[in-house]
Design a protein around this motif. Structure first.
Motif, PDB file in Angstrom:
ATOM      1  N   VAL A 189      10.254   4.865  -4.097  1.00 34.89           N
ATOM      2  CA  VAL A 189      10.830   6.125  -4.580  1.00 34.89           C
ATOM      3  C   VAL A 189      12.284   5.908  -5.015  1.00 34.89           C
ATOM      4  CG1 VAL A 189      11.538   8.448  -3.885  1.00 34.89           C
ATOM      5  CG2 VAL A 189       9.273   7.622  -3.299  1.00 34.89           C
ATOM      6  N   ILE A 190      13.053   5.152  -4.234  1.00 32.80           N
ATOM      7  CA  ILE A 190      14.448   4.884  -4.603  1.00 32.80           C
ATOM      8  C   ILE A 190      14.527   4.169  -5.950  1.00 32.80           C
ATOM      9  CG2 ILE A 190      16.502   3.531  -4.000  1.00 32.80           C
ATOM     10  CD1 ILE A 190      15.823   4.171  -1.033  1.00 32.80           C
ATOM     11  N   LYS A 194      15.327   4.147 -11.842  1.00 34.02           N
ATOM     12  CA  LYS A 194      14.738   3.868 -13.148  1.00 34.02           C
ATOM     13  C   LYS A 194      14.750   5.120 -14.019  1.00 34.02           C
ATOM     14  CE  LYS A 194      10.389   2.774 -15.318  1.00 34.02           C
ATOM     15  NZ  LYS A 194       9.382   3.803 -15.323  1.00 34.02           N
ATOM     16  N   ASN A 195      14.382   6.261 -13.445  1.00 29.65           N
ATOM     17  CA  ASN A 195      14.370   7.509 -14.213  1.00 29.65           C
ATOM     18  C   ASN A 195      15.773   7.918 -14.655  1.00 29.65           C
ATOM     19  OD1 ASN A 195      11.617   7.720 -14.022  1.00 29.65           O
ATOM     20  ND2 ASN A 195      11.634   9.218 -12.363  1.00 29.65           N
ATOM     21  N   SER A 196      16.763   7.731 -13.771  1.00 34.07           N
ATOM     22  CA  SER A 196      18.125   8.133 -14.140  1.00 34.07           C
ATOM     23  C   SER A 196      18.720   7.221 -15.210  1.00 34.07           C
ATOM     24  CB  SER A 196      19.022   8.159 -12.916  1.00 34.07           C
ATOM     25  OG  SER A 196      19.241   6.877 -12.412  1.00 34.07           O
ATOM     26  N   LEU A 251       0.828  -1.208   0.000  1.00 36.26           N
ATOM     27  CA  LEU A 251       0.000   0.000   0.000  1.00 36.26           C
ATOM     28  C   LEU A 251       0.861   1.256   0.000  1.00 36.26           C
ATOM     29  CD1 LEU A 251      -2.788  -1.078   2.516  1.00 36.26           C
ATOM     30  CD2 LEU A 251      -2.959  -0.882   0.029  1.00 36.26           C
ATOM     31  N   GLY A 252       1.962   1.240   0.764  1.00 33.52           N
ATOM     32  CA  GLY A 252       2.872   2.384   0.779  1.00 33.52           C
ATOM     33  C   GLY A 252       3.517   2.622  -0.580  1.00 33.52           C
ATOM     34  N   GLY A 253       3.927   1.559  -1.239  1.00 31.12           N
ATOM     35  CA  GLY A 253       4.512   1.677  -2.574  1.00 31.12           C
ATOM     36  C   GLY A 253       3.515   2.189  -3.593  1.00 31.12           C
ATOM     37  N   GLY A 295       7.085  -1.855  -3.165  1.00 25.42           N
ATOM     38  CA  GLY A 295       6.513  -1.671  -1.843  1.00 25.42           C
ATOM     39  C   GLY A 295       6.545  -2.929  -0.999  1.00 25.42           C
ATOM     40  N   LEU A 296       6.252  -4.072  -1.604  1.00 22.45           N
ATOM     41  CA  LEU A 296       6.315  -5.352  -0.887  1.00 22.45           C
ATOM     42  C   LEU A 296       7.718  -5.608  -0.342  1.00 22.45           C
ATOM     43  CD1 LEU A 296       4.264  -7.708  -3.232  1.00 22.45           C
ATOM     44  CD2 LEU A 296       3.755  -7.230  -0.845  1.00 22.45           C
TER      45      LEU A 296
END
Length: 95
Positions: free
Chosen positions: A84-85, A90-92, A13-15, A36-37
């Motif tokens: 987020v990490i 992934k974005n970088s 849920l947090g992820g 998240g898991l």
């Protein structure tokens, strides 16, 4: 066993929540939930190891609302943090 399940559900849920709240790091529903898991499971276990009273109450089967809340917060935070990490990495890599 209940402790791990609470951590995993809260982490998922947090992820998912952090992926929607921070769209620049969103990896899609499945990616957010998987990150998240993992994050919820890892940080939830760390918090339990660092906070012995929570571990003792969960293992004895006499767990109270405080230990459940601690696991939910730890799992949810772990899930959000790892999502987020992974999103940043992934974005970088895609640039």
């Amino acid at each position: 066993m209940e402790q791990i399940l609470i951590n995993l559900v809260a982490g998922a849920l947090g992820g998912a929540g952090s992926g929607k709240a921070l769209p620049q790091f969103d990896m899609g529903n499945i990616g957010n939930i998987i990150a998240g898991l993992v994050g919820g499971g890892v940080l939830g276990q760390i918090i339990t190891a660092v906070w012995p009273s929570v571990a003792a109450s969960m293992q004895s089967g006499n767990f109270d609302i405080g230990s459940i809340v601690t696991n939910v917060i730890g799992g949810g935070a772990g899930g959000a943090i790892l999502q987020v990490i992974v999103g940043v990495i992934k974005n970088s890599m895609s640039k």
